[in-house]
Design a protein around this motif. Structure first.
Motif, PDB file in Angstrom:
ATOM      1  N   ALA A  40      -0.746   3.878   4.988  1.00 20.13           N
ATOM      2  CA  ALA A  40      -0.131   2.929   4.059  1.00 20.13           C
ATOM      3  C   ALA A  40       1.229   2.460   4.568  1.00 20.13           C
ATOM      4  O   ALA A  40       1.822   3.061   5.472  1.00 20.13           O
ATOM      5  N   TRP A  92      -2.816   3.619  -5.886  1.00 19.75           N
ATOM      6  CA  TRP A  92      -2.193   4.416  -4.831  1.00 19.75           C
ATOM      7  C   TRP A  92      -3.146   5.532  -4.426  1.00 19.75           C
ATOM      8  O   TRP A  92      -3.918   6.034  -5.247  1.00 19.75           O
ATOM      9  N   ARG A  93      -3.090   5.939  -3.166  1.00 22.12           N
ATOM     10  CA  ARG A  93      -3.993   6.988  -2.699  1.00 22.12           C
ATOM     11  C   ARG A  93      -3.307   8.351  -2.661  1.00 22.12           C
ATOM     12  O   ARG A  93      -2.312   8.538  -1.960  1.00 22.12           O
ATOM     13  N   SER A 103       0.847  -1.194   0.000  1.00 19.35           N
ATOM     14  CA  SER A 103       0.000   0.000   0.000  1.00 19.35           C
ATOM     15  C   SER A 103       0.880   1.240   0.000  1.00 19.35           C
ATOM     16  O   SER A 103       1.895   1.307   0.701  1.00 19.35           O
ATOM     17  N   VAL A 104       0.464   2.243  -0.786  1.00 17.66           N
ATOM     18  CA  VAL A 104       1.251   3.471  -0.938  1.00 17.66           C
ATOM     19  C   VAL A 104       0.321   4.669  -0.931  1.00 17.66           C
ATOM     20  O   VAL A 104      -0.695   4.688  -1.630  1.00 17.66           O
ATOM     21  N   ASP A 105       0.671   5.679  -0.136  1.00 19.07           N
ATOM     22  CA  ASP A 105      -0.010   6.968  -0.162  1.00 19.07           C
ATOM     23  C   ASP A 105       0.956   8.012  -0.703  1.00 19.07           C
ATOM     24  O   ASP A 105       2.159   7.968  -0.422  1.00 19.07           O
ATOM     25  N   VAL A 106       0.438   8.961  -1.469  1.00 20.32           N
ATOM     26  CA  VAL A 106       1.241  10.051  -2.021  1.00 20.32           C
ATOM     27  C   VAL A 106       0.762  11.361  -1.407  1.00 20.32           C
ATOM     28  O   VAL A 106      -0.382  11.779  -1.635  1.00 20.32           O
ATOM     29  N   CYS A 152       4.941   8.531  -0.025  1.00 20.92           N
ATOM     30  CA  CYS A 152       5.719   9.349  -0.957  1.00 20.92           C
ATOM     31  C   CYS A 152       5.307  10.802  -0.786  1.00 20.92           C
ATOM     32  O   CYS A 152       4.189  11.102  -0.350  1.00 20.92           O
ATOM     33  N   PRO A 164       6.885   4.740  -8.549  1.00 23.66           N
ATOM     34  CA  PRO A 164       6.982   3.293  -8.335  1.00 23.66           C
ATOM     35  C   PRO A 164       8.413   2.770  -8.269  1.00 23.66           C
ATOM     36  O   PRO A 164       8.712   1.887  -7.451  1.00 23.66           O
ATOM     37  N   SER A 187      -1.835   9.398   6.617  1.00 21.95           N
ATOM     38  CA  SER A 187      -1.564   8.168   5.871  1.00 21.95           C
ATOM     39  C   SER A 187      -1.718   6.938   6.758  1.00 21.95           C
ATOM     40  O   SER A 187      -1.432   6.974   7.952  1.00 21.95           O
TER      41      SER A 187
END
Length: 226
Positions: free
Chosen positions: A72, A27-28, A2-5, A76, A90, A70
């Protein structure tokens, strides 16, 4: 994975559609509105982003509000002015996930004349030199495009809420023995005018904020949510 930006935002309605369209699928995007008056928050919500409101003005305040929002595994950070492409993240996250680095920074490589004004470049060079003296890290940029694990970032106990936030992240990561890696990323002219480094005065105010961070005593990172 899981990734949050986290996307700190102050009056970036003109850039938001392009930026959000470039966030990788699944991604969120977390748009942290820092007092916009141009409808940025409403537009970001319409485009599917999670919107967080941070009333305290400051780049660090916006970034940290996004980090706290976040949930995640990886977080980022990316400017919200269309100067940097979140579609490049990524590869940076992959480097962290594989254990090749704990923090990955994008080294900005201008794609057009005027993308990185002389005053902003000069301030960055000065800070890179001071950072090397303080930590031994031989970085050529302190760019805002970056990736790391969320829990590790929270453990750094970041406290700066102004322009010193990005530098404090690197300094405390170095003090904690993190592996910090730099990768080249294209840097395009931004939409609108910078709120931080748009002028010599703004640039040197940012340098002043960051110099304060460099004066912090060397210590292992600790703490948690601030």
């Amino acid at each position: 994975m899981s990734v949050d930006v986290v996307l700190p935002c102050l009056d970036e309605a003109g850039a938001l559609p392009w930026v959000l369209a470039r966030v990788p699928a699944g991604w969120r995007p977390i748009v942290v509105d820092n007092g916009s008056t141009d409808g940025s928050a409403a537009l970001a919500a319409e485009l599917g982003a999670t919107v967080v409101h941070e009333s305290r003005r400051g780049f660090g305040a916006a970034c940290h509000a996004g980090l706290l929002a976040s949930d995640a595994e990886f977080v980022c950070f990316c400017d919200c002015d269309a100067s940097l492409d979140p579609g490049l993240l990524p590869g940076m996250v992959g480097t962290v996930a594989q254990g090749a680095a704990d923090l990955v920074l994008g080294r900005r490589r201008p794609t057009a004349r005027g993308a990185w004004p002389a005053h902003a470049r000069a301030g960055n060079l000065a800070l890179s030199w001071l950072l090397r003296r303080r930590t031994g890290l031989r970085l050529r940029d302190l760019g805002p495009l970056r990736a790391a694990r969320r829990e590790a970032l929270l453990g750094l106990g970041l406290s700066d809420r102004r322009s010193g936030y990005p530098l404090q992240m690197v300094v405390r990561a170095a003090d904690a023995g993190w592996k910090v890696r730099e990768v080249d990323v294209p840097y395009a002219p931004r939409e609108g005018r910078s709120k931080v480094t748009g002028t010599w005065k703004g640039t040197w105010q940012a340098v002043h904020d960051m110099r304060r961070v460099l004066d912090e005593p060397v210590a292992a990172a600790g703490g948690g949510r601030a």
